[in-house]
Design a protein around this motif. Structure first.
Motif, PDB file in Angstrom:
ATOM      1  N   TRP A 165      18.217  10.380  15.386  1.00 31.19           N
ATOM      2  CA  TRP A 165      17.336   9.907  16.447  1.00 31.19           C
ATOM      3  C   TRP A 165      17.255   8.387  16.332  1.00 31.19           C
ATOM      4  O   TRP A 165      16.876   7.857  15.303  1.00 31.19           O
ATOM      5  CB  TRP A 165      15.950  10.532  16.315  1.00 31.19           C
ATOM      6  CG  TRP A 165      15.993  12.011  16.506  1.00 31.19           C
ATOM      7  CD1 TRP A 165      16.370  12.946  15.592  1.00 31.19           C
ATOM      8  CD2 TRP A 165      15.678  12.730  17.696  1.00 31.19           C
ATOM      9  NE1 TRP A 165      16.302  14.203  16.132  1.00 31.19           N
ATOM     10  CE2 TRP A 165      15.866  14.096  17.419  1.00 31.19           C
ATOM     11  CE3 TRP A 165      15.228  12.355  18.964  1.00 31.19           C
ATOM     12  CZ2 TRP A 165      15.640  15.092  18.354  1.00 31.19           C
ATOM     13  CZ3 TRP A 165      15.001  13.332  19.894  1.00 31.19           C
ATOM     14  CH2 TRP A 165      15.212  14.695  19.599  1.00 31.19           C
TER      15      TRP A 165
ATOM     16  N   GLY B 159      15.295   6.212  17.770  1.00 35.73           N
ATOM     17  CA  GLY B 159      14.101   5.734  18.464  1.00 35.73           C
ATOM     18  C   GLY B 159      13.915   6.525  19.738  1.00 35.73           C
ATOM     19  O   GLY B 159      14.865   7.058  20.304  1.00 35.73           O
ATOM     20  N   MET B 160      12.705   6.592  20.192  1.00 30.86           N
ATOM     21  CA  MET B 160      12.391   7.484  21.311  1.00 30.86           C
ATOM     22  C   MET B 160      12.316   6.768  22.650  1.00 30.86           C
ATOM     23  O   MET B 160      11.813   7.309  23.617  1.00 30.86           O
ATOM     24  CB  MET B 160      11.065   8.191  21.030  1.00 30.86           C
ATOM     25  CG  MET B 160      11.148   9.202  19.908  1.00 30.86           C
ATOM     26  SD  MET B 160      12.453  10.427  20.161  1.00 30.86           S
ATOM     27  CE  MET B 160      11.941  11.108  21.714  1.00 30.86           C
TER      28      MET B 160
ATOM     29  N   ARG C 222       5.044  18.630  25.896  1.00 28.79           N
ATOM     30  CA  ARG C 222       4.333  18.249  24.678  1.00 28.79           C
ATOM     31  C   ARG C 222       3.457  19.398  24.172  1.00 28.79           C
ATOM     32  O   ARG C 222       3.424  19.698  22.971  1.00 28.79           O
ATOM     33  CB  ARG C 222       3.479  17.017  24.937  1.00 28.79           C
ATOM     34  CG  ARG C 222       2.584  16.591  23.772  1.00 28.79           C
ATOM     35  CD  ARG C 222       1.795  15.345  24.148  1.00 28.79           C
ATOM     36  NE  ARG C 222       0.864  14.961  23.096  1.00 28.79           N
ATOM     37  CZ  ARG C 222      -0.387  15.399  23.012  1.00 28.79           C
ATOM     38  NH1 ARG C 222      -0.844  16.269  23.926  1.00 28.79           N
ATOM     39  NH2 ARG C 222      -1.174  15.007  22.026  1.00 28.79           N
TER      40      ARG C 222
ATOM     41  N   ASP D 195      11.534  17.701  11.710  1.00 29.20           N
ATOM     42  CA  ASP D 195      11.381  16.337  11.197  1.00 29.20           C
ATOM     43  C   ASP D 195      10.972  15.339  12.266  1.00 29.20           C
ATOM     44  O   ASP D 195      10.648  14.189  11.946  1.00 29.20           O
ATOM     45  CB  ASP D 195      12.697  15.857  10.564  1.00 29.20           C
ATOM     46  CG  ASP D 195      13.100  16.689   9.365  1.00 29.20           C
ATOM     47  OD1 ASP D 195      12.193  17.162   8.645  1.00 29.20           O
ATOM     48  OD2 ASP D 195      14.316  16.871   9.152  1.00 29.20           O
ATOM     49  N   HIS D 196      11.004  15.768  13.533  1.00 25.38           N
ATOM     50  CA  HIS D 196      10.806  14.817  14.618  1.00 25.38           C
ATOM     51  C   HIS D 196       9.688  15.211  15.576  1.00 25.38           C
ATOM     52  O   HIS D 196       9.489  14.539  16.585  1.00 25.38           O
ATOM     53  CB  HIS D 196      12.104  14.653  15.409  1.00 25.38           C
ATOM     54  CG  HIS D 196      13.295  14.349  14.560  1.00 25.38           C
ATOM     55  ND1 HIS D 196      13.448  13.176  13.890  1.00 25.38           N
ATOM     56  CD2 HIS D 196      14.390  15.098  14.259  1.00 25.38           C
ATOM     57  CE1 HIS D 196      14.588  13.185  13.215  1.00 25.38           C
ATOM     58  NE2 HIS D 196      15.168  14.348  13.419  1.00 25.38           N
TER      59      HIS D 196
ATOM     60  N   ASP E 211       6.416  15.024  15.661  1.00 16.93           N
ATOM     61  CA  ASP E 211       5.357  14.067  15.983  1.00 16.93           C
ATOM     62  C   ASP E 211       5.900  12.863  16.750  1.00 16.93           C
ATOM     63  O   ASP E 211       5.237  12.339  17.645  1.00 16.93           O
ATOM     64  CB  ASP E 211       4.648  13.614  14.707  1.00 16.93           C
ATOM     65  CG  ASP E 211       3.808  14.724  14.089  1.00 16.93           C
ATOM     66  OD1 ASP E 211       3.573  15.740  14.771  1.00 16.93           O
ATOM     67  OD2 ASP E 211       3.396  14.571  12.922  1.00 16.93           O
ATOM     68  N   LEU E 212       7.121  12.435  16.404  1.00 12.41           N
ATOM     69  CA  LEU E 212       7.744  11.328  17.124  1.00 12.41           C
ATOM     70  C   LEU E 212       7.984  11.697  18.584  1.00 12.41           C
ATOM     71  O   LEU E 212       7.677  10.923  19.507  1.00 12.41           O
ATOM     72  CB  LEU E 212       9.063  10.964  16.441  1.00 12.41           C
ATOM     73  CG  LEU E 212       9.844   9.777  16.997  1.00 12.41           C
ATOM     74  CD1 LEU E 212       9.062   8.487  16.833  1.00 12.41           C
ATOM     75  CD2 LEU E 212      11.202   9.673  16.309  1.00 12.41           C
ATOM     76  N   VAL E 213       8.518  12.887  18.800  1.00 12.88           N
ATOM     77  CA  VAL E 213       8.776  13.349  20.166  1.00 12.88           C
ATOM     78  C   VAL E 213       7.461  13.554  20.908  1.00 12.88           C
ATOM     79  O   VAL E 213       7.321  13.147  22.074  1.00 12.88           O
ATOM     80  CB  VAL E 213       9.593  14.654  20.143  1.00 12.88           C
ATOM     81  CG1 VAL E 213       9.771  15.204  21.556  1.00 12.88           C
ATOM     82  CG2 VAL E 213      10.958  14.431  19.494  1.00 12.88           C
TER      83      VAL E 213
ATOM     84  N   ALA F   2       4.629  12.105  20.452  1.00  9.37           N
ATOM     85  CA  ALA F   2       4.004  10.819  20.753  1.00  9.37           C
ATOM     86  C   ALA F   2       4.634  10.177  21.986  1.00  9.37           C
ATOM     87  O   ALA F   2       3.930   9.586  22.825  1.00  9.37           O
ATOM     88  CB  ALA F   2       4.119   9.884  19.548  1.00  9.37           C
ATOM     89  N   GLU F   3       5.954  10.270  22.094  1.00  7.51           N
ATOM     90  CA  GLU F   3       6.620   9.713  23.277  1.00  7.51           C
ATOM     91  C   GLU F   3       6.208  10.468  24.534  1.00  7.51           C
ATOM     92  O   GLU F   3       5.958   9.871  25.578  1.00  7.51           O
ATOM     93  CB  GLU F   3       8.131   9.756  23.084  1.00  7.51           C
ATOM     94  CG  GLU F   3       8.942   9.324  24.301  1.00  7.51           C
ATOM     95  CD  GLU F   3       8.763   7.864  24.670  1.00  7.51           C
ATOM     96  OE1 GLU F   3       9.361   7.452  25.683  1.00  7.51           O
ATOM     97  OE2 GLU F   3       8.024   7.125  23.984  1.00  7.51           O
TER      98      GLU F   3
ATOM     99  N   PRO G 274      -0.810  12.301  18.914  1.00  7.31           N
ATOM    100  CA  PRO G 274       0.606  12.405  18.614  1.00  7.31           C
ATOM    101  C   PRO G 274       1.346  13.224  19.649  1.00  7.31           C
ATOM    102  O   PRO G 274       0.763  14.004  20.368  1.00  7.31           O
ATOM    103  CB  PRO G 274       0.621  13.079  17.237  1.00  7.31           C
ATOM    104  CG  PRO G 274      -0.661  13.824  17.170  1.00  7.31           C
ATOM    105  CD  PRO G 274      -1.647  13.023  17.967  1.00  7.31           C
TER     106      PRO G 274
END
Length: 297
Positions: A208, A210-211, A261, A279-280, A282-284, A286-287, A297
């Motif tokens: 990944w 960056g989102m 989400r 692994d991703h 929370d990143l996804v 959040a975007e 998040p």
């Protein structure tokens, strides 16, 4: 087909459920503006990676031909503006000529006409339905070489909840499906690219970067129908990919991002691992929250 043509994450469907719905014949196959691009990619894969994308047992020729005939009848009747006879060829969008040649397996020829992948499941034996032929150019992280000949249980053994809840229902649906009935289901996954050909394992790490619009929502539209002569079941798989950036320009994008989400955050650890999002997440999330105008998040 417009952006976000199918959105199973909008609250209308539940992840990791069978979620089959009957559809009319006219909605069976859905060629869109990417038809010629995706058919060209199929041609390249069939030429360069034949063993990766096509397999068939020797006694499936008649069933393959039945599939080709059914697809031809549907396309010529339902999409005459895009498909027409040209002697011993089918002309697609006025420019692409697909020969109806006996030199090629009929299922491969059928696959050259549609954006969907085509899988034949055959009943019989203690294992029940088995995968006996397939033209699978655009898999979502599974290998035809590994799965060829597998039963329903073998194909879905690593799906969370399949053994406990879904397997028995799936077998009943396959056994009870009548000729003339078409059913549809949808599911989603998130990928870091828009590539259609993903034959690698689901467990392979995904990079990944960056989102910022670098994630893509990948929807599989699947249909099932029984071939009346052979009794085999044809499983079609159409992959549609939209970038996260499209949520920001679509009139309903904020609601759709919020729905995705919510489904993402509701997945349990096994489901997250299956979708390779452990692994991703929370990143996804959040975007998607940023796009939807939500906090958290």
């Amino acid at each position: 087909m417009p952006t976000f043509a199918h959105t199973p994450y909008d609250g209308s469907k539940k992840p990791f459920s069978i979620g089959l719905s009957p559809i009319p014949e006219e909605r069976w196959l859905e060629p869109d503006e990417r038809l010629l691009v995706e058919l060209a990619e199929k041609d390249a894969l069939l030429a360069e990676k034949r063993d990766v994308v096509f397999r068939a047992e020797p006694d499936t020729e008649a069933s393959q031909r039945e599939v080709l005939d059914a697809i031809l009848a549907h396309l010529l009747a339902r999409h005459p503006d895009r498909y027409r006879w040209d002697r011993d060829h089918i002309l697609v969008d006025g420019s692409r000529s697909v020969p109806l040649s006996a030199a090629e397996p009929a299922l491969a020829t059928a696959a050259r006409l549609v954006q969907d992948d085509l899988v034949l499941m055959r009943p019989g034996g203690a294992a029940g339905y088995r995968l006996v032929a397939a033209a699978l150019c655009f898999p979502s992280a599974w290998s035809l070489a590994e799965k060829f000949g597998a039963s329903l249980d073998g194909l879905h053994g690593n799906v969370p909840g399949y053994a406990e809840h879904l397997g028995v229902r799936m077998k009943r649906i396959f056994e009870g499906l009548k000729p003339g009935i078409i059913v549809e289901r949808l599911n989603w996954s998130i990928y870091p690219d828009a590539e259609l050909h993903h034959p690698e394992s689901k467990e392979r790490p995904r990079d990944w970067f960056g989102m910022d619009r670098s994630a893509f929502i990948r929807v599989e539209r699947q249909t099932l129908r029984r071939m009346p002569a052979s009794g085999d079941i044809l499983f079609t798989i159409r992959v549609l990919v939209d970038p996260f950036g499209a949520f920001e320009t679509h009139p309903d994008g904020r609601r759709l991002a919020a729905g995705l989400r919510a489904q993402l955050l509701a997945l349990d650890p096994d489901q997250l691992r299956y979708k390779n999002l452990q692994d991703h997440r929370d990143l996804v999330a959040a975007e998607l929250a940023r796009i939807a105008g939500l906090s958290g998040p």
